[in-house]
Scaffold this motif. Structure first.
Motif, PDB file in Angstrom:
ATOM      1  N   PRO A 404       0.740  -1.072  -0.059  1.00 43.62           N
ATOM      2  CA  PRO A 404      -0.057   0.138   0.000  1.00 43.62           C
ATOM      3  C   PRO A 404       1.003   1.219   0.024  1.00 43.62           C
ATOM      4  O   PRO A 404       1.873   1.210   0.420  1.00 43.62           O
ATOM      5  N   ASN A 405       0.373   2.258  -0.430  1.00 43.47           N
ATOM      6  CA  ASN A 405       0.988   3.750  -0.450  1.00 43.47           C
ATOM      7  C   ASN A 405       0.310   4.516   0.247  1.00 43.47           C
ATOM      8  O   ASN A 405      -1.020   4.863   0.307  1.00 43.47           O
ATOM      9  N   ASN A 406       0.748   5.548   0.782  1.00 47.89           N
ATOM     10  CA  ASN A 406       0.253   6.633   1.631  1.00 47.89           C
ATOM     11  C   ASN A 406      -0.070   7.741   0.427  1.00 47.89           C
ATOM     12  O   ASN A 406       0.179   7.882  -0.674  1.00 47.89           O
ATOM     13  N   SER A 407      -1.211   8.536   0.747  1.00 50.42           N
ATOM     14  CA  SER A 407      -1.360   9.734  -0.064  1.00 50.42           C
ATOM     15  C   SER A 407      -0.402  10.659  -0.231  1.00 50.42           C
ATOM     16  O   SER A 407       0.374  11.069   0.676  1.00 50.42           O
ATOM     17  N   GLY A 408       0.075  10.909  -1.471  1.00 55.75           N
ATOM     18  CA  GLY A 408       1.446  11.686  -1.633  1.00 55.75           C
ATOM     19  C   GLY A 408       2.547  10.710  -1.712  1.00 55.75           C
ATOM     20  O   GLY A 408       3.691  11.158  -2.249  1.00 55.75           O
ATOM     21  N   ARG A 409       2.314   9.398  -1.523  1.00 58.73           N
ATOM     22  CA  ARG A 409       3.422   8.279  -1.639  1.00 58.73           C
ATOM     23  C   ARG A 409       4.900   8.929  -0.847  1.00 58.73           C
ATOM     24  O   ARG A 409       6.062   8.683  -1.214  1.00 58.73           O
ATOM     25  N   ASN A 410       4.531   9.414   0.347  1.00 62.30           N
ATOM     26  CA  ASN A 410       5.375   9.844   1.465  1.00 62.30           C
ATOM     27  C   ASN A 410       5.445   9.017   2.679  1.00 62.30           C
ATOM     28  O   ASN A 410       4.115   8.523   2.756  1.00 62.30           O
ATOM     29  N   PHE A 411       6.560   8.929   3.338  1.00 63.35           N
ATOM     30  CA  PHE A 411       6.594   8.140   4.544  1.00 63.35           C
ATOM     31  C   PHE A 411       6.887   9.338   5.830  1.00 63.35           C
ATOM     32  O   PHE A 411       7.925  10.111   5.692  1.00 63.35           O
ATOM     33  N   ALA A 412       6.532   9.234   6.960  1.00 61.00           N
ATOM     34  CA  ALA A 412       6.647   9.846   8.038  1.00 61.00           C
ATOM     35  C   ALA A 412       7.800   9.558   8.874  1.00 61.00           C
ATOM     36  O   ALA A 412       8.059  10.076   9.993  1.00 61.00           O
ATOM     37  N   GLY A 413       8.129   8.308   8.850  1.00 61.95           N
ATOM     38  CA  GLY A 413       9.197   7.683   9.863  1.00 61.95           C
ATOM     39  C   GLY A 413       8.380   7.046  11.141  1.00 61.95           C
ATOM     40  O   GLY A 413       7.209   6.737  10.982  1.00 61.95           O
ATOM     41  N   GLU A 414       9.298   7.484  12.251  1.00 58.36           N
ATOM     42  CA  GLU A 414       8.456   7.131  13.528  1.00 58.36           C
ATOM     43  C   GLU A 414       7.485   7.968  14.074  1.00 58.36           C
ATOM     44  O   GLU A 414       7.753   9.384  14.180  1.00 58.36           O
ATOM     45  N   ILE A 415       6.640   7.612  14.207  1.00 58.38           N
ATOM     46  CA  ILE A 415       5.110   8.681  14.824  1.00 58.38           C
ATOM     47  C   ILE A 415       4.451   7.796  15.789  1.00 58.38           C
ATOM     48  O   ILE A 415       4.922   6.590  16.215  1.00 58.38           O
ATOM     49  N   ASP A 416       3.442   8.183  16.477  1.00 56.00           N
ATOM     50  CA  ASP A 416       2.640   7.356  17.261  1.00 56.00           C
ATOM     51  C   ASP A 416       1.380   7.206  16.626  1.00 56.00           C
ATOM     52  O   ASP A 416       1.143   7.376  15.508  1.00 56.00           O
ATOM     53  N   ILE A 417       0.708   6.156  17.366  1.00 57.24           N
ATOM     54  CA  ILE A 417      -0.708   5.677  16.760  1.00 57.24           C
ATOM     55  C   ILE A 417      -1.583   6.933  16.512  1.00 57.24           C
ATOM     56  O   ILE A 417      -2.308   6.773  15.414  1.00 57.24           O
ATOM     57  N   ARG A 418      -1.434   7.709  17.225  1.00 54.90           N
ATOM     58  CA  ARG A 418      -2.679   8.948  17.423  1.00 54.90           C
ATOM     59  C   ARG A 418      -2.498   9.744  15.870  1.00 54.90           C
ATOM     60  O   ARG A 418      -2.998  10.096  15.187  1.00 54.90           O
ATOM     61  N   THR A 419      -1.008  10.005  15.517  1.00 53.43           N
ATOM     62  CA  THR A 419      -0.594  10.739  14.572  1.00 53.43           C
ATOM     63  C   THR A 419      -0.825   9.899  13.171  1.00 53.43           C
ATOM     64  O   THR A 419      -1.283  10.484  12.142  1.00 53.43           O
ATOM     65  N   ALA A 420      -0.534   8.555  13.389  1.00 56.29           N
ATOM     66  CA  ALA A 420      -0.797   7.687  12.198  1.00 56.29           C
ATOM     67  C   ALA A 420      -2.374   7.597  11.753  1.00 56.29           C
ATOM     68  O   ALA A 420      -2.833   7.607  10.642  1.00 56.29           O
ATOM     69  N   PHE A 421      -3.314   7.842  12.777  1.00 57.23           N
ATOM     70  CA  PHE A 421      -4.703   7.621  12.446  1.00 57.23           C
ATOM     71  C   PHE A 421      -5.157   8.998  11.932  1.00 57.23           C
ATOM     72  O   PHE A 421      -5.917   9.228  10.877  1.00 57.23           O
ATOM     73  N   ALA A 422      -4.449  10.184  12.687  1.00 55.90           N
ATOM     74  CA  ALA A 422      -4.726  11.494  12.253  1.00 55.90           C
ATOM     75  C   ALA A 422      -4.608  11.999  10.922  1.00 55.90           C
ATOM     76  O   ALA A 422      -5.428  12.503  10.194  1.00 55.90           O
ATOM     77  N   TYR A 423      -3.372  11.321  10.408  1.00 56.85           N
ATOM     78  CA  TYR A 423      -3.250  11.643   8.871  1.00 56.85           C
ATOM     79  C   TYR A 423      -3.350  10.328   8.118  1.00 56.85           C
ATOM     80  O   TYR A 423      -3.028  10.372   7.006  1.00 56.85           O
ATOM     81  N   SER A 424      -4.192   9.366   8.420  1.00 55.29           N
ATOM     82  CA  SER A 424      -4.711   8.341   7.725  1.00 55.29           C
ATOM     83  C   SER A 424      -3.511   7.682   6.895  1.00 55.29           C
ATOM     84  O   SER A 424      -3.771   7.509   5.840  1.00 55.29           O
ATOM     85  N   LYS A 425      -2.716   7.254   7.790  1.00 59.87           N
ATOM     86  CA  LYS A 425      -1.768   6.666   7.034  1.00 59.87           C
ATOM     87  C   LYS A 425      -1.844   4.997   6.646  1.00 59.87           C
ATOM     88  O   LYS A 425      -2.151   4.204   7.448  1.00 59.87           O
ATOM     89  N   ASN A 426      -1.904   4.792   5.529  1.00 55.79           N
ATOM     90  CA  ASN A 426      -2.243   3.582   4.885  1.00 55.79           C
ATOM     91  C   ASN A 426      -1.167   2.380   5.232  1.00 55.79           C
ATOM     92  O   ASN A 426      -1.576   1.421   5.489  1.00 55.79           O
ATOM     93  N   THR A 427       0.173   2.811   5.406  1.00 60.15           N
ATOM     94  CA  THR A 427       1.173   1.747   5.705  1.00 60.15           C
ATOM     95  C   THR A 427       0.808   1.436   7.112  1.00 60.15           C
ATOM     96  O   THR A 427       0.791   0.066   7.352  1.00 60.15           O
ATOM     97  N   ILE A 428       0.450   2.274   7.914  1.00 63.91           N
ATOM     98  CA  ILE A 428       0.334   1.854   9.409  1.00 63.91           C
ATOM     99  C   ILE A 428      -0.849   1.052   9.535  1.00 63.91           C
ATOM    100  O   ILE A 428      -0.811   0.027  10.170  1.00 63.91           O
ATOM    101  N   ALA A 429      -2.030   1.387   8.820  1.00 65.33           N
ATOM    102  CA  ALA A 429      -3.352   0.655   8.897  1.00 65.33           C
ATOM    103  C   ALA A 429      -2.852  -0.961   8.412  1.00 65.33           C
ATOM    104  O   ALA A 429      -3.542  -1.685   8.889  1.00 65.33           O
ATOM    105  N   ALA A 430      -2.165  -0.842   7.227  1.00 68.94           N
ATOM    106  CA  ALA A 430      -1.967  -2.191   6.680  1.00 68.94           C
ATOM    107  C   ALA A 430      -0.997  -3.201   7.730  1.00 68.94           C
ATOM    108  O   ALA A 430      -1.342  -4.253   7.888  1.00 68.94           O
TER     109      ALA A 430
END
Length: 743
Positions: A404-430
């Motif tokens: 899967p790819n994120n919107s914009g095809r970029n990655f944020a590196g290490e973040i927390d669950i809250r940020t991953a959900f807020a920015y709807s990260k597809n890779t984290i959800a997968a």
């Protein structure tokens, strides 16, 4: 002596001989005729007596004129105001002389061409119907006369039983014996059902064409006459093209009957007939179409007029309709469902215009929810032991060949669950879905009320399974209720017009779907999505929790959320599932949500969310050292026997430590998540928290940052390197491998 005996014997023989016996078939035929005649005579006597007695019991012509058919249903809003009156609609009674001749000719031609020649039952018509049945293998042509249809309309129901047909025939003969042909046709044309709630030609003419039946043209009369066969299918309000096609058939029968010429029929343009638009049938009819069929279950069968008191709020319904119309992209449709905290439906919009299309997209359409489905992914993760503060790495992920790819095809590196959900990260959800199990995510969706089929392929975490708007809204309402199930309902009570109570909705206690700490955790995430994430357009000046959803190629846009006890789901898209330029859940759907919710909750008190994470005992580690004060104030030994000095750095976990969790345990100990002595996690993420968690202090947007390089840096998508030491703390994905982004 012998001679005499011989003569006597011969004579005796001649006397015993008689006429030859008749063949058996003649005897059988004679018996059949005798017994058949006797039975026929008895039957005729029985039928005659039944017809005579029935005719005596028939109401008079004036009484039949004043009688009505069908059940009146008055639908009321939550405040008691009348929303709509459904059921029979009666126009002005037209005497035989005032009924246009073309209307009489049209109905007789298509329904009963031998009307003037039979006595209520047409043997020729019955025989023709039977022949068609034998030739085609199914009943394609009815044998009922106009008189029989009138008997069924006034006195009987539409059940197809032999007993009912016998009663129908007796009634038809009785009607013919009591009333003239003109009176029968007058009764028929003023009482028969033409669809759309219209009984009689005047009601039908006013409903479909906007004028009295005395002004009917030949084309309009043909359309109305064609409705009798199947009012629900051929009604102009249901299917204009079907009504016109049926009208063309009627014109053909009129030509065959000789009441109009072929040239006259050819000159009639049915497409030029103007169909009147219904008044007062917009928006609220989506709700009544959903709620009223439930009466078959809620109350016993009754034909008396009733009043249905619903949960619909007039002001909220008006605001919902305006919000959808004002924000839906051109060429697209929109739907909205709004539930109170007890499941009461306060507003429902199934499309932009009920008159043009009465298809209810709020309750019937199934569409992909996109990232709104991540609600169930994160619910499953939280229930498995994750918390909003857990650290994860946004990096490329491949699961069974799917990347899967994120919107914009970029990655944020290490973040927390809250940020991953807020920015709807597809890779984290997968990755989360893969860790807790896709079947677990599907089970969670089922638990929260999703009724449509759910696949368990890896891509399911991004919302590839189709859902209904009302089901998704119900799921979010359950979160608003603290993880307790919600059952949408639209009918509060049903009474007779005299006030007799037939049904009363009884409040029910919902089932606990997830523990309170899971509900608190997901509410924290949902609030973050609106406060700082993809759902910022849904802000209304008070706490809102919600989630956006956008499907591939912008085919569907969603926003679902809740505030102050009201949960609302919004969907937008095209009926043909084609792409809609610029459609994203965080834009038009979120804007429609905000427009509606400002009105929906403005008279309600502001309600703060419960995001306090009270973890269960199994997630807490006994901590005897807490009895001795802060770890910074004394020496202590860690689990491995290492001596830790006062104020010294906390030991970082190694890959060996992390490997202990490779056996499928999804939650490390609490001290891997929280600092010692910290009682509760922070509330929904604010800008300062996100800056610290994601490194935005260096002017880097976490939604655009690249994956960490091999040197442990986070690289911006532009190619410039922003050197930053990753914050301490475990990575809940096991043994992550840094990825070098191309420069």
């Amino acid at each position: 002596m012998p001679k005499e005996n011989g003569r006597r014997a011969a004579g005796s023989g001649r006397r015993s001989a008689g006429p030859a016996p008749k063949p058996w078939w003649r005897r059988a035929l004679r018996a059949l005729l005798i017994w058949g005649g006797a039975i026929a005579l008895l039957g005729a006597i029985f039928v005659g007596t039944a017809v005579f007695m029935t005719a005596r019991e028939l109401p008079s012509f004036p009484a039949l004129q004043s009688s009505q058919n069908g059940q009146m249903i008055v639908v009321r809003a939550r405040d008691g105001s009348e929303l709509v009156s459904l059921g029979p609609s009666y126009g002005k009674w037209l005497p035989y002389e005032q009924i246009p001749e073309v209307m009489k000719d049209a109905i007789v031609s298509v329904e009963d061409r031998r009307f003037r020649k039979h006595v209520g039952i047409d043997p020729i018509g019955v025989a023709r119907s039977v022949m068609v049945r034998v030739e085609s293998g199914r009943w394609r042509q009815g044998g009922s006369t106009i008189t029989q249809q009138l008997a069924r309309t006034i006195f009987l129901n539409n059940s197809r039983t032999f007993g009912r047909k016998i009663r129908e025939g007796v009634l038809a003969l009785a009607i013919e014996s009591k009333f003239s042909k003109d009176e029968i046709l007058e009764l028929y044309l003023n009482k028969v059902y033409f669809g759309g709630g219209a009984y009689g030609i005047d009601a039908a003419s006013r409903k479909f064409f906007g004028h009295a039946a005395t002004e009917l043209s030949t084309a309009e009369a043909a359309i109305i006459a064609g409705l009798v066969k199947a009012p629900s299918n051929y009604s102009p309000t249901a299917d204009v093209q079907a009504a016109l096609s049926r009208g063309q058939v009627v014109l053909g029968t009129m030509v065959d009957a000789g009441v109009i010429s072929e040239a006259e029929a050819a000159s009639i343009d049915l497409d030029a007939v103007k169909i009147a638009k219904e008044k007062g049938q917009n928006s609220v009819r989506y709700f009544t179409d959903w709620a009223l069929p439930q009466l078959d279950i809620l109350i016993p069968n009754t034909d008396e007029p009733i009043e249905v008191w619903t949960t619909l709020d007039v002001g909220m319904q008006r605001a919902a309709t305006q919000a959808i119309i004002a924000n839906v992209p051109k060429g697209a449709q929109g739907a909205l469902v709004s539930l109170d905290d007890d499941g009461a439906v306060r507003a429902m919009v199934g499309g932009t215009d009920y008159v043009n299309t009465n298809y209810n997209r709020a309750t019937k359409a199934v569409r992909q929810p996109g990232s709104a489905w991540k609600l169930f992914v994160y619910l499953a993760a939280l229930e498995a032991g994750y918390t909003p503060d857990d650290r994860v790495v946004d990096e490329p992920v491949t699961i069974n060949g799917w990347s899967p790819n994120n919107s914009g095809r970029n990655f944020a590196g290490e973040i927390d669950i809250r940020t991953a959900f807020a920015y709807s990260k597809n890779t984290i959800a997968a990755a989360l879905g893969n860790e807790v199990g896709f079947g677990t995510v599907a089970s969670m969706a089922r638990r929260f009320g999703i009724t449509t089929p759910i696949d368990t392929n890896p891509s399911m975490v991004l919302g590839t399974s189709e859902v209904r708007v009302i089901d998704m809204t119900r799921a979010f309402a359950a979160v608003s209720a603290g993880g307790t199930s919600i059952e949408p309902y639209g009918i509060m009570k049903v009474t007779t017009t005299g006030g007799e109570l037939l049904y009363q909705h009884e409040p029910t206690t919902g089932q606990v779907l997830v523990p309170p700490y899971v509900a608190a955790g997901i509410t924290d995430l949902l609030q973050s999505a609106v406060a700082t994430g993809t759902g910022r357009a849904a802000q209304i000046g008070r706490p809102v929790a919600g989630k956006t959803g956008t499907t591939s190629s912008n085919k569907d846009g969603w926003f679902l959320g809740f505030s102050s006890g009201i949960t609302t789901g919004v969907w937008m898209g095209r009926d043909d599932a084609k792409a809609v330029s610029g459609l994203q859940g965080g834009r038009a759907p979120a804007a429609a949500f905000a427009d509606y919710m400002r009105e929906a909750v403005k008279k309600r008190p502001v309600k703060q969310f419960d995001t306090e994470l009270k973890l269960p005992e199994w997630q807490l580690e006994p901590d005897d050292e807490m009895l001795f004060g802060s770890p910074d104030e004394y020496y202590y030994t860690d689990d491995e026997g290492n001596l830790i000095e006062p104020g010294g750095p906390r030991r970082m976990e190694t890959e060996d430590d992390l490997s202990r969790y490779e056996d499928g345990i999804t939650q490390p100990r609490a001290d891997r998540i929280y600092e010692r002595g910290r009682a509760t996690p922070p509330a929904a993420a604010g800008d300062d928290f996100l800056d610290r968690a994601t490194g935005r202090g260096a002017q880097v947007d976490p939604g655009l940052r690249a994956a960490p390089s091999a040197q442990g840096t986070i690289r911006a998508g532009s190619g410039s390197s922003v050197q930053q030491q990753l914050p301490p703390g475990p990575n809940v994905y096991r043994n992550p491998q840094p990825v070098q982004q191309p420069q």
